[in-house]
Each structure stands twice: as structure tokens, then as C-alpha cells.
Design a protein around this motif. Structure first.
Motif, mmCIF file in Angstrom:
data_model
loop_
_atom_site.group_PDB
_atom_site.id
_atom_site.type_symbol
_atom_site.label_atom_id
_atom_site.label_comp_id
_atom_site.label_asym_id
_atom_site.label_seq_id
_atom_site.Cartn_x
_atom_site.Cartn_y
_atom_site.Cartn_z
ATOM 1 N N ALA A 64 0.818 -1.216 0.000
ATOM 2 C CA ALA A 64 0.000 0.000 0.000
ATOM 3 C C ALA A 64 0.851 1.265 0.000
ATOM 4 O O ALA A 64 0.475 2.279 -0.584
ATOM 5 C CB ALA A 64 -0.932 -0.006 1.212
ATOM 6 N N ARG A 65 2.014 1.197 0.642
ATOM 7 C CA ARG A 65 2.863 2.388 0.779
ATOM 8 C C ARG A 65 4.070 2.380 -0.167
ATOM 9 O O ARG A 65 4.904 3.266 -0.116
ATOM 10 C CB ARG A 65 3.363 2.499 2.223
ATOM 11 C CG ARG A 65 2.268 2.513 3.291
ATOM 12 C CD ARG A 65 1.470 3.802 3.347
ATOM 13 N NE ARG A 65 2.212 4.929 3.814
ATOM 14 C CZ ARG A 65 2.339 5.305 5.082
ATOM 15 N NH1 ARG A 65 1.770 4.608 6.033
ATOM 16 N NH2 ARG A 65 3.036 6.372 5.391
ATOM 17 N N SER A 66 4.184 1.350 -0.997
ATOM 18 C CA SER A 66 5.324 1.183 -1.911
ATOM 19 C C SER A 66 6.658 1.149 -1.174
ATOM 20 O O SER A 66 7.646 1.726 -1.610
ATOM 21 C CB SER A 66 5.341 2.294 -2.970
ATOM 22 O OG SER A 66 4.186 2.239 -3.756
ATOM 23 N N PHE A 67 6.670 0.454 -0.043
ATOM 24 C CA PHE A 67 7.895 0.285 0.743
ATOM 25 C C PHE A 67 8.650 -0.938 0.265
ATOM 26 O O PHE A 67 8.041 -1.957 -0.057
ATOM 27 C CB PHE A 67 7.584 0.067 2.229
ATOM 28 C CG PHE A 67 7.017 1.245 2.955
ATOM 29 C CD1 PHE A 67 7.093 2.529 2.456
ATOM 30 C CD2 PHE A 67 6.410 1.057 4.179
ATOM 31 C CE1 PHE A 67 6.570 3.608 3.155
ATOM 32 C CE2 PHE A 67 5.882 2.123 4.884
ATOM 33 C CZ PHE A 67 5.962 3.398 4.379
ATOM 34 N N ARG A 68 9.960 -0.849 0.274
ATOM 35 C CA ARG A 68 10.796 -2.011 0.005
ATOM 36 C C ARG A 68 11.361 -2.583 1.292
ATOM 37 O O ARG A 68 11.829 -3.712 1.322
ATOM 38 C CB ARG A 68 11.938 -1.630 -0.934
ATOM 39 C CG ARG A 68 11.459 -1.222 -2.302
ATOM 40 C CD ARG A 68 12.611 -0.838 -3.177
ATOM 41 N NE ARG A 68 12.110 -0.303 -4.434
ATOM 42 C CZ ARG A 68 12.848 0.336 -5.290
ATOM 43 N NH1 ARG A 68 14.130 0.537 -5.057
ATOM 44 N NH2 ARG A 68 12.327 0.786 -6.410
ATOM 45 N N HIS A 69 11.342 -1.762 2.340
ATOM 46 C CA HIS A 69 11.865 -2.163 3.647
ATOM 47 C C HIS A 69 10.911 -1.682 4.731
ATOM 48 O O HIS A 69 10.361 -0.584 4.633
ATOM 49 C CB HIS A 69 13.248 -1.557 3.892
ATOM 50 C CG HIS A 69 14.256 -1.983 2.893
ATOM 51 N ND1 HIS A 69 14.466 -1.304 1.711
ATOM 52 C CD2 HIS A 69 15.090 -3.046 2.874
ATOM 53 C CE1 HIS A 69 15.409 -1.929 1.016
ATOM 54 N NE2 HIS A 69 15.787 -2.984 1.697
ATOM 55 N N LEU A 70 10.766 -2.495 5.785
ATOM 56 C CA LEU A 70 9.890 -2.156 6.890
ATOM 57 C C LEU A 70 10.598 -2.507 8.203
ATOM 58 O O LEU A 70 10.834 -3.683 8.481
ATOM 59 C CB LEU A 70 8.571 -2.937 6.768
ATOM 60 C CG LEU A 70 7.489 -2.656 7.791
ATOM 61 C CD1 LEU A 70 7.001 -1.208 7.698
ATOM 62 C CD2 LEU A 70 6.314 -3.609 7.584
ATOM 63 N N PRO A 71 10.948 -1.489 9.006
ATOM 64 C CA PRO A 71 11.575 -1.777 10.301
ATOM 65 C C PRO A 71 10.605 -2.510 11.222
ATOM 66 O O PRO A 71 9.403 -2.227 11.225
ATOM 67 C CB PRO A 71 11.895 -0.394 10.869
ATOM 68 C CG PRO A 71 11.821 0.550 9.718
ATOM 69 C CD PRO A 71 10.832 -0.047 8.764
ATOM 70 N N VAL A 72 11.154 -3.416 11.998
ATOM 71 C CA VAL A 72 10.382 -4.145 12.998
ATOM 72 C C VAL A 72 10.930 -3.732 14.356
ATOM 73 O O VAL A 72 12.131 -3.866 14.613
ATOM 74 C CB VAL A 72 10.504 -5.675 12.814
ATOM 75 C CG1 VAL A 72 9.679 -6.416 13.851
ATOM 76 C CG2 VAL A 72 10.107 -6.076 11.393
ATOM 77 N N ALA A 73 10.053 -3.194 15.210
ATOM 78 C CA ALA A 73 10.487 -2.706 16.517
ATOM 79 C C ALA A 73 9.604 -3.265 17.615
ATOM 80 O O ALA A 73 8.414 -3.505 17.411
ATOM 81 C CB ALA A 73 10.452 -1.179 16.548
ATOM 82 N N ASN A 74 10.204 -3.448 18.792
ATOM 83 C CA ASN A 74 9.419 -3.914 19.937
ATOM 84 C C ASN A 74 8.662 -2.737 20.551
ATOM 85 O O ASN A 74 8.747 -1.606 20.061
ATOM 86 C CB ASN A 74 10.307 -4.640 20.954
ATOM 87 C CG ASN A 74 11.357 -3.738 21.577
ATOM 88 O OD1 ASN A 74 11.240 -2.511 21.596
ATOM 89 N ND2 ASN A 74 12.408 -4.352 22.113
ATOM 90 N N SER A 75 7.939 -2.990 21.607
ATOM 91 C CA SER A 75 7.102 -1.954 22.213
ATOM 92 C C SER A 75 7.911 -0.804 22.809
ATOM 93 O O SER A 75 7.368 0.271 23.040
ATOM 94 C CB SER A 75 6.188 -2.569 23.278
ATOM 95 O OG SER A 75 6.973 -3.191 24.282
ATOM 96 N N ASP A 76 9.209 -1.020 23.021
ATOM 97 C CA ASP A 76 10.089 0.041 23.530
ATOM 98 C C ASP A 76 10.702 0.861 22.406
ATOM 99 O O ASP A 76 11.495 1.761 22.655
ATOM 100 C CB ASP A 76 11.212 -0.555 24.378
ATOM 101 C CG ASP A 76 10.701 -1.195 25.653
ATOM 102 O OD1 ASP A 76 9.683 -0.698 26.204
ATOM 103 O OD2 ASP A 76 11.293 -2.192 26.096
ATOM 104 N N GLY A 77 10.353 0.525 21.161
ATOM 105 C CA GLY A 77 10.902 1.252 20.028
ATOM 106 C C GLY A 77 12.285 0.789 19.601
ATOM 107 O O GLY A 77 12.921 1.414 18.764
ATOM 108 N N GLN A 78 12.745 -0.312 20.166
ATOM 109 C CA GLN A 78 14.051 -0.850 19.796
ATOM 110 C C GLN A 78 13.896 -1.751 18.573
ATOM 111 O O GLN A 78 13.003 -2.601 18.528
ATOM 112 C CB GLN A 78 14.667 -1.634 20.952
ATOM 113 C CG GLN A 78 14.953 -0.747 22.142
ATOM 114 C CD GLN A 78 15.436 -1.553 23.333
ATOM 115 O OE1 GLN A 78 15.010 -2.676 23.563
ATOM 116 N NE2 GLN A 78 16.336 -0.963 24.101
#
Length: 97
Positions: A64-78
Motif C-alpha cells: 500500500a505504501r510502496s515500501f521495500r523495507h519495513l523496520p520491525v520494533a518492539n514496544s520500547d521502540g528498539q
């Protein structure tokens, strides 16, 4: 490729090779005079996946956003990972074998 932009061990943005190409090279700027903050997707525009998100949810967001990469972060933003189209293709190919 892409790199996560970090502040105090939390992801606050992402900068991609596409950002560099369009916002630096094609804009006639130079690496020496352009900051990461000028070209990165930051803070409120940043989209993150959570470790519990399904692969299909991530695919939907990326498409939907034409992203090639998507960061994965925990609930603390790490950051705990960085999902790429290549990762998805490999996973889907495994299912077909």
C-alpha cells in the motif's frame, strides 16, 4: 538497502537508497552537505511493524505504501529486525518447495 535512524536506542526513522537517489543525487545535492535528517522518513511519517504482526499484514502495508523495507520494533521502540521484499520473497518461495 536501508538504514534505521536511531535516537537513544529507539528507531525514529528510516533512510533508503531510494531516498538517497531521489533527494540527493537527482536533486543535485552532495553527500557531504546533506544530512540524514533531510532525506530520511522520520517520526510521525515512520511506519513500523511489530514482532507479532503477521507476514501478510506486513506485505499489505509495504504494498500500500510502496515500501521495500519495513523496520520491525518492539514496544520500547528498539529495532529487532528490518523486513525487506527479498525476505518476503524467500519466505514465500520456501512455501512453494
Amino acid at each position: 538497502g536501508s538504514l534505521c535512524v536511531m535516537r537513544d536506542d529507539k528507531v525514529v526513522g528510516i533512510v533508503t537508497e531510494r531516498d538517497y537517489l531521489t533527494k540527493v543525487l537527482h536533486a543535485g545535492k552532495t553527500s557531504a552537505t546533506t544530512t540524514v535528517g533531510e532525506i530520511a522518513t522520520l517520526d510521525d511519517k515512520l511506519v513500523l511493524a511489530c514482532p507479532d504482526d503477521s507476514l501478510q499484514d506486513c506485505i499489505d502495508v509495504m504494498a500500500a505504501r510502496s515500501f521495500r523495507h519495513l523496520p520491525v520494533a518492539n514496544s520500547d521502540g528498539q529495532v529487532v529486525g528490518l523486513l525487506s521484499l527479498q525476505d518476503i520473497a524467500r519466505e514465500l518461495a520456501k512455501d512453494r518447495m
